[in-house]
Design an enzyme around this catalytic site. Structure first.
Site, PDB file in Angstrom:
ATOM      1  N   LYS A  81      26.142   2.425  -0.943  1.00 27.54           N
ATOM      2  CA  LYS A  81      27.012   1.721  -0.010  1.00 27.54           C
ATOM      3  C   LYS A  81      26.205   0.601   0.638  1.00 27.54           C
ATOM      4  CE  LYS A  81      30.054   2.732   3.967  1.00 27.54           C
ATOM      5  NZ  LYS A  81      30.555   3.802   4.864  1.00 27.54           N
ATOM      6  N   SER A  94      35.596   4.355   5.281  1.00 34.98           N
ATOM      7  CA  SER A  94      35.031   3.054   5.025  1.00 34.98           C
ATOM      8  C   SER A  94      34.214   2.955   3.739  1.00 34.98           C
ATOM      9  CB  SER A  94      34.129   2.654   6.186  1.00 34.98           C
ATOM     10  OG  SER A  94      33.004   3.519   6.246  1.00 34.98           O
ATOM     11  N   SER A 121      34.573   8.765   6.768  1.00 34.14           N
ATOM     12  CA  SER A 121      34.385   7.660   5.818  1.00 34.14           C
ATOM     13  C   SER A 121      33.827   8.043   4.455  1.00 34.14           C
ATOM     14  CB  SER A 121      33.481   6.595   6.427  1.00 34.14           C
ATOM     15  OG  SER A 121      34.194   5.835   7.363  1.00 34.14           O
TER      16      SER A 121
END
Lengths: 96, 486
Positions: B78, B153, B177
Site C-alpha cells: 500500500k 482505504s 481499511s
C-alpha cells in the site's frame, strides 16, 4: 445547521487550511452533519468512566538511554525539500 | 500457466520445487498489471526494474538452497508504507513528489523475507475513506464489477490481489481499511493487535488506531505474511515487546470446542439480507466444524462509529500538521508570507475528505468543545473496550459480518460523509479496543463477494487464522476469481 460559514472560516484558520469561498457553505453542511451525528455520544452514561487514550492498557511508555543512534543524513532528507540553500530550508521572509 | 489463480503459499512451494522461477512469476504479474492499465487503477507506482532485481536475487537464494516460504513471491505495498528511493504518495497531491529516504519496518521485514516488490498500490488519500474514491490519483475499480468500489482505504491492494495482479499485498486498518475492502473483493484480510506490527515508516493517520496487516487469498497466506511482518521494533514506541508465534505452524489447531460469540448488535437494521444469509451460512459451517456458538451482546458497540469520528479526526488533525510545505511535500506557488505558505500549501495539497477530517478534529479539540466531544469519546471508547473484555470472558472469538452490504457503485455515497462512514459500522470496534480481527469471504450476492468477520482478544491472531483456515479447508469461496480476471 450546527456550524456556520463563519465557524468553518475560523476552524480552517486554526488548522492552517485555505478553503475556497465557494466551499465554505458545503463544508459547513457536511461538518454539521458529522457533529450532529457524533452528538449521540451524549446518550452514554460515562460519569465513573476513565477516558481511554490508547488500546494497550497497562503498557508504559518505553524509555531508552539518551545515546546518539542516527547519523546525519541532511543531504538525503533535503532532496525532498521544496527550496533549500546551503543546507537550510527556505521560507518567505518572516522579519521585515 | 495461471499463476495468479494460486495462493502465495502455493507459489512459494512451486518456487522451492523449482517448477517456476521468481523471474517468470514476476514477469507474469507485471504483464497482468500492465494489462490492467487504467481499468482498475490499482497501482500508483509499478516498480518493474526493482521487481526483476528482487526476483533475480530470490532465484539465486533458492538455487543455493536457501530462502523461506516467501522467497521469490511477488507482493505489493500500500502506498502508505515508506519505500527507500521509491515514490511514496499516500495517494495525496501533498506527497505526489515524495521519494522516501528510508524503508518502513514492514517493508524492510518483507524484503528480508525474500519477497519481490511489484509496486505501490492506490488508496484513499491518507487512508481516509471507505471506497477508495478520495485518492488524488482517481478511484480504484472493483474487479468483480468495475462500476463498483473495491472498498477502502486499502482499495488498490484489494483490487490488485482480487484481480490476480499480485499474490498478496500489505494494507493498513484504522477503522476497517483492510477488512472492509477484503470483504468487498473476496479476500482474506487481517488486522493484527495494536502494537503487533511496527508503525515505523507507515504514514500516520490516527496513531492510537492504525495497524498494518495483510490482504491475501487465504488464511494460510495471511499467516505467512503476518509472521514475516510482526515483531518488536524499538523505532515504534507503541510496538509490543512480545514474542511472535509462528502463525503458519499454528494453522492446523483444531476448531472443535471453540466458543464463538455471535454479536447480536451486528445483525440488526442496516444489514443487507443477502449478506446476512451468507454470513449466517458461514456460522453454520463453523458449527459443523465443532464450534460452540452462543449469542452475545455488546451494548456500547453501536456507539463505535460516532466515537471513531471524534477520536480519529482528532488524532489526524494533529498528525497531519506536519505537512507544512517546508521540509517535504507540496508547496504552493509564490507564497506571500509564511501564513500564506502554510494555508495554501495545505489547502491545495489536501483533498476535500482530508480537509473535512482535519477540520472535524480541530473543532472537537478546540477550547470549549474538548470535554464535550473528545473527552466524552475517549470515555465511550473505554465502555466499548470493556464490552469486548466482558464478552471474551465467556467466548474465544466474536463473529459477525464485515460490511453491511456488498460493494456499492462508484459515486453512490460520495455526497454524504455520514452515509459513507457507516460502511465501517462492524469494523471500527476492533480498532477502538486494539483487537485483532479478520475478514474472509463466505459467499456471493448477485455476483459480488461478501465476508464474515472474526474478532479475538489481544494477541489471538493464531486463533483467528486457524479458525479461518479450518473454514477454508471445507469451502472454496476464497478460491473464486472475478470472472473478468480469471
Amino acid at each position: 445547521m450546527t456550524l456556520t460559514r463563519h465557524d468553518v472560516e475560523n476552524i480552517a484558520r486554526l488548522a492552517r487550511l485555505q478553503i475556497r469561498e465557494d466551499q465554505l457553505e458545503p463544508f459547513a453542511g457536511s461538518l454539521s452533519r458529522i457533529i450532529d451525528f457524533v452528538e449521540q455520544l451524549g446518550s452514554a452514561a460515562t460519569d465513573q468512566v476513565e477516558p481511554m487514550a490508547h488500546p494497550l492498557q497497562g503498557m508504559v511508555q518505553r524509555l531508552r538511554e539518551d545515546q546518539v543512534e542516527a547519523s546525519d543524513q541532511r543531504d538525503l532528507f533535503q532532496q525532498n525539500a521544496p527550496e533549500v540553500a546551503a543546507g537550510l530550508y527556505l521560507v518567505p521572509r518572516v522579519i521585515e | 500457466m495461471s499463476f495468479h489463480a494460486l495462493t502465495a503459499a502455493e507459489l512459494g512451494r512451486a518456487l522451492r520445487r523449482r517448477e517456476v522461477s521468481s523471474l517468470e512469476l514476476t514477469d507474469h504479474f507485471l504483464a497482468r498489471i500492465e494489462g490492467s492499465g487504467t481499468r482498475l487503477n490499482a497501482f500508483v507506482t509499478v516498480t518493474a526494474e526493482r521487481a526483476r532485481a528482487d526476483a533475480r536475487r530470490a532465484d539465486a537464494e533458492i538455487a543455493a538452497g536457501r530462502g523461506g516460504p516467501l522467497t521469490g513471491v511477488p507482493i505489493a505495498h500500500k502506498d502508505i508504507f515508506c519505500t527507500a528511493g521509491i515514490l511514496t504518495t499516500c495517494s495525496s497531491r501533498m506527497l505526489a513528489n515524495f521519494t522516501s529516504p528510508y524503508d518502513a519496518t514492514v517493508v524492510e521485514k518483507l524484503t528480508a523475507a525474500g519477497t519481490v516488490l511489484l509496486g505501490k498500490t492506490n488508496m484513499d488519500e491518507f487512508a481516509m475513506g471507505s471506497s477508495n474514491e478520495t485518492s488524488y490519483f482517481g478511484p480504484v475499480r472493483n474487479p468483480w464489477d468495475e462500476a463498483r468500489v473495491p472498498g477502502g482505504s486499502s482499495g488498490g491492494s484489494a483490487a490488485a490481489v482480487a484481480a490476480g495482479l499480485a499474490p498478496a499485498a500489505t494494507g493498513t486498518d484504522t477503522g476497517g481499511s483492510i477488512r472492509q475492502p477484503a470483504a468487498l473483493t473476496g479476500l482474506t484480510g487481517i488486522k493484527p493487535t495494536y502494537g503487533r506490527v511496527s508503525r515505523y515508516g507507515m504514514i500516520a493517520f490516527a496513531s492510537s488506531l492504525d495497524q498494518a496487516g495483510v490482504l491475501a487469498r487465504s488464511a494460510e497466506d495471511a499467516a505467512l505474511l503476518l509472521s514475516a511482518m510482526s515483531g518488536f521494533d524499538p523505532r515504534d514506541s507503541t510496538s509490543v515487546e512480545q514474542p511472535v508465534p509462528d502463525y503458519h505452524a499454528g494453522l492446523e489447531a483444531p476448531l472443535a470446542g471453540l466458543r464463538v460469540g455471535v454479536i447480536r448488535e451486528f445483525f440488526g437494521e442496516g444489514l443487507e439480507a443477502g449478506t446476512a444469509a451468507a454470513v449466517t451460512g458461514a456460522l453454520d459451517q463453523f458449527k459443523r466444524l465443532g464450534a460452540e456458538v452462543v449469542e452475545v451482546s455488546l451494548p456500547a458497540l453501536p456507539l463505535s462509529v460516532p466515537t471513531y469520528y471524534v477520536v480519529a479526526p482528532a488524532e489526524c488533525s494533529s498528525n497531519l500538521s506536519r505537512f507544512d510545505g517546508i521540509r517535504f511535500g507540496y508547496r504552493c506557488e509564490s507564497p506571500r508570507d509564511l501564513y500564506d505558505l502554510y494555508t495554501r500549501s495545505r489547502g491545495e495539497g489536501f483533498g476535500d475528505e482530508v480537509k473535512r477530517r482535519i477540520m472535524t478534529g480541530t473543532y472537537v479539540l478546540s477550547a470549549g468543545y474538548y470535554d464535550a466531544y473528545y473527552l466524552k469519546a475517549q470515555k465511550v471508547r473505554s465502555l466499548i473496550a470493556a464490552d469486548f473484555q466482558r464478552a471474551f470472558e465467556s467466548v474465544d472469538l466474536l463473529f459477525g459480518p464485515t460490511a453491511p452490504t456488498p460493494a456499492f457503485g462508484i459515486g453512490e455515497k460520495v455526497d454524504d460523509p455520514v452515509t459513507m462512514y457507516l460502511n465501517d459500522i462492524y469494523t471500527i470496534g476492533a480498532n477502538l479496543a486494539g483487537l485483532p480481527a479478520l475478514s474472509a469471504p463466505c459467499g456471493l450476492v448477485d455476483g459480488l463477494p461478501v465476508g464474515f468477520q472474526l474478532i479475538g482478544p489481544q494477541f489471538s491472531e493464531s486463533r483467528l487464522l486457524s479458525a479461518t483456515h479450518a473454514y477454508q479447508r471445507e469451502t472454496d469461496w476464497h478460491r473464486r476469481l472475478p470472472p473478468a480476471w480469471a
